[in-house]
Design a protein around this motif. Structure first.
Motif, mmCIF file in Angstrom:
data_model
loop_
_atom_site.group_PDB
_atom_site.id
_atom_site.type_symbol
_atom_site.label_atom_id
_atom_site.label_comp_id
_atom_site.label_asym_id
_atom_site.label_seq_id
_atom_site.Cartn_x
_atom_site.Cartn_y
_atom_site.Cartn_z
ATOM 1 N N VAL A 22 0.850 -1.201 0.000
ATOM 2 C CA VAL A 22 0.000 0.000 0.000
ATOM 3 C C VAL A 22 0.878 1.241 0.000
ATOM 4 O O VAL A 22 0.671 2.171 -0.781
ATOM 5 C CB VAL A 22 -0.980 -0.002 1.195
ATOM 6 N N LYS A 23 1.893 1.250 0.859
ATOM 7 C CA LYS A 23 2.807 2.397 0.936
ATOM 8 C C LYS A 23 3.528 2.625 -0.389
ATOM 9 O O LYS A 23 3.789 3.756 -0.773
ATOM 10 C CB LYS A 23 3.834 2.190 2.050
ATOM 11 N N GLU A 24 3.852 1.536 -1.095
ATOM 12 C CA GLU A 24 4.555 1.625 -2.373
ATOM 13 C C GLU A 24 3.604 1.884 -3.546
ATOM 14 O O GLU A 24 4.040 2.045 -4.676
ATOM 15 C CB GLU A 24 5.323 0.321 -2.626
ATOM 16 N N GLY A 25 2.297 1.891 -3.278
ATOM 17 C CA GLY A 25 1.320 2.127 -4.335
ATOM 18 C C GLY A 25 1.050 0.918 -5.217
ATOM 19 O O GLY A 25 0.453 1.045 -6.282
ATOM 20 N N LYS A 26 1.451 -0.262 -4.778
ATOM 21 C CA LYS A 26 1.249 -1.476 -5.570
ATOM 22 C C LYS A 26 -0.166 -2.032 -5.440
ATOM 23 O O LYS A 26 -0.640 -2.729 -6.332
ATOM 24 C CB LYS A 26 2.259 -2.545 -5.164
ATOM 25 N N VAL A 27 -0.813 -1.762 -4.308
ATOM 26 C CA VAL A 27 -2.197 -2.187 -4.099
ATOM 27 C C VAL A 27 -2.972 -1.045 -3.446
ATOM 28 O O VAL A 27 -2.381 -0.147 -2.840
ATOM 29 C CB VAL A 27 -2.313 -3.465 -3.223
ATOM 30 N N LEU A 28 -4.274 -1.105 -3.588
ATOM 31 C CA LEU A 28 -5.134 -0.112 -2.963
ATOM 32 C C LEU A 28 -5.343 -0.457 -1.493
ATOM 33 O O LEU A 28 -5.432 -1.641 -1.144
ATOM 34 C CB LEU A 28 -6.496 -0.087 -3.663
ATOM 35 N N PRO A 29 -5.459 0.550 -0.644
ATOM 36 C CA PRO A 29 -5.776 0.267 0.760
ATOM 37 C C PRO A 29 -7.164 -0.374 0.864
ATOM 38 O O PRO A 29 -8.064 -0.055 0.072
ATOM 39 C CB PRO A 29 -5.779 1.643 1.421
ATOM 40 N N LEU A 30 -7.329 -1.251 1.835
ATOM 41 C CA LEU A 30 -8.614 -1.906 2.027
ATOM 42 C C LEU A 30 -9.719 -0.874 2.245
ATOM 43 O O LEU A 30 -10.826 -1.033 1.733
ATOM 44 C CB LEU A 30 -8.548 -2.873 3.205
ATOM 45 N N ASP A 31 -9.437 0.195 2.958
ATOM 46 C CA ASP A 31 -10.437 1.244 3.189
ATOM 47 C C ASP A 31 -10.954 1.823 1.871
ATOM 48 O O ASP A 31 -12.145 2.127 1.747
ATOM 49 C CB ASP A 31 -9.866 2.374 4.046
ATOM 50 N N THR A 32 -10.072 1.984 0.905
ATOM 51 C CA THR A 32 -10.476 2.495 -0.407
ATOM 52 C C THR A 32 -11.449 1.534 -1.082
ATOM 53 O O THR A 32 -12.456 1.950 -1.656
ATOM 54 C CB THR A 32 -9.239 2.719 -1.303
ATOM 55 N N ILE A 33 -11.147 0.249 -0.999
ATOM 56 C CA ILE A 33 -12.019 -0.785 -1.573
ATOM 57 C C ILE A 33 -13.384 -0.749 -0.885
ATOM 58 O O ILE A 33 -14.419 -0.786 -1.540
ATOM 59 C CB ILE A 33 -11.384 -2.184 -1.418
ATOM 60 N N LEU A 34 -13.376 -0.679 0.442
ATOM 61 C CA LEU A 34 -14.627 -0.681 1.191
ATOM 62 C C LEU A 34 -15.477 0.543 0.859
ATOM 63 O O LEU A 34 -16.700 0.445 0.742
ATOM 64 C CB LEU A 34 -14.348 -0.754 2.699
ATOM 65 N N GLN A 35 -14.844 1.682 0.678
ATOM 66 C CA GLN A 35 -15.582 2.900 0.315
ATOM 67 C C GLN A 35 -16.121 2.803 -1.109
ATOM 68 O O GLN A 35 -17.257 3.197 -1.381
ATOM 69 C CB GLN A 35 -14.682 4.129 0.457
ATOM 70 N N ARG A 36 -15.304 2.295 -2.015
ATOM 71 C CA ARG A 36 -15.710 2.190 -3.422
ATOM 72 C C ARG A 36 -16.967 1.330 -3.579
ATOM 73 O O ARG A 36 -17.834 1.627 -4.391
ATOM 74 C CB ARG A 36 -14.573 1.594 -4.248
ATOM 75 N N TYR A 37 -17.032 0.258 -2.825
ATOM 76 C CA TYR A 37 -18.141 -0.687 -2.967
ATOM 77 C C TYR A 37 -19.093 -0.663 -1.774
ATOM 78 O O TYR A 37 -19.777 -1.651 -1.506
ATOM 79 C CB TYR A 37 -17.585 -2.102 -3.168
ATOM 80 N N GLU A 38 -19.165 0.467 -1.101
ATOM 81 C CA GLU A 38 -19.984 0.576 0.103
ATOM 82 C C GLU A 38 -21.420 0.094 -0.123
ATOM 83 O O GLU A 38 -21.971 -0.644 0.691
ATOM 84 C CB GLU A 38 -19.988 2.021 0.604
ATOM 85 N N SER A 39 -22.012 0.456 -1.247
ATOM 86 C CA SER A 39 -23.406 0.065 -1.499
ATOM 87 C C SER A 39 -23.553 -1.433 -1.763
ATOM 88 O O SER A 39 -24.607 -2.013 -1.504
ATOM 89 C CB SER A 39 -23.985 0.858 -2.668
ATOM 90 N N ARG A 40 -22.501 -2.079 -2.243
ATOM 91 C CA ARG A 40 -22.555 -3.522 -2.534
ATOM 92 C C ARG A 40 -22.081 -4.374 -1.359
ATOM 93 O O ARG A 40 -22.296 -5.583 -1.356
ATOM 94 C CB ARG A 40 -21.684 -3.846 -3.752
#
Length: 88
Positions: free
Chosen positions: A22-40
Motif C-alpha cells: 500500500v505504501k509503495e502504491g502497488k495495491v489499494l488500501p482496504l479502506d479504499t475498496i470498502l468505500q468504493r463498494y460501500e453500497s454492494r
C-alpha cells in the motif's frame, strides 16, 4: 454500512506485505475498496484474507448480510476490480 471485526487474514507473509505494498502504491488500501463498494458491501465484515493467484493480489472478504447469509467476495487489490461474489 459495513461493520468490521477483523483485519488481514491467514497468510501472514502476504498480510504483512500488504501494508508495504500500500505504501509503495502497488495495491489499494482496504479502506479504499470498502468505500468504493460501500453500497454492494452492506452487512458485517467477518474476515479479510489476502491471496495471490496467477500473479494477482486479491482481497477476499466475507460479509454477513442482513438476510443471515455469508458471502465471499474477491476484489483485485491493485485495480479494485470486483472479481467474484458467491455464497460461502
Amino acid at each position: 454500512m459495513i461493520s468490521s471485526t477483523s483485519c488481514y487474514g491467514h497468510d501472514d507473509d502476504l498480510s504483512s506485505k500488504v501494508v508495504e505494498w500500500v505504501k509503495e502504491g502497488k495495491v489499494l488500501p482496504l479502506d479504499t475498496i470498502l468505500q468504493r463498494y460501500e453500497s454492494r458491501l452492506k452487512g458485517r465484515l467477518l474476515d479479510v484474507e489476502v491471496e495471490k493467484k496467477h500473479d494477482r493480489i486479491i482481497y477476499e472478504l466475507e460479509i454477513l448480510r442482513d438476510n443471515g447469509i455469508v458471502y465471499e467476495i474477491k476484489i483485485d487489490a491493485k485495480t479494485g476490480e470486483w472479481l467474484k461474489e458467491k455464497v460461502d
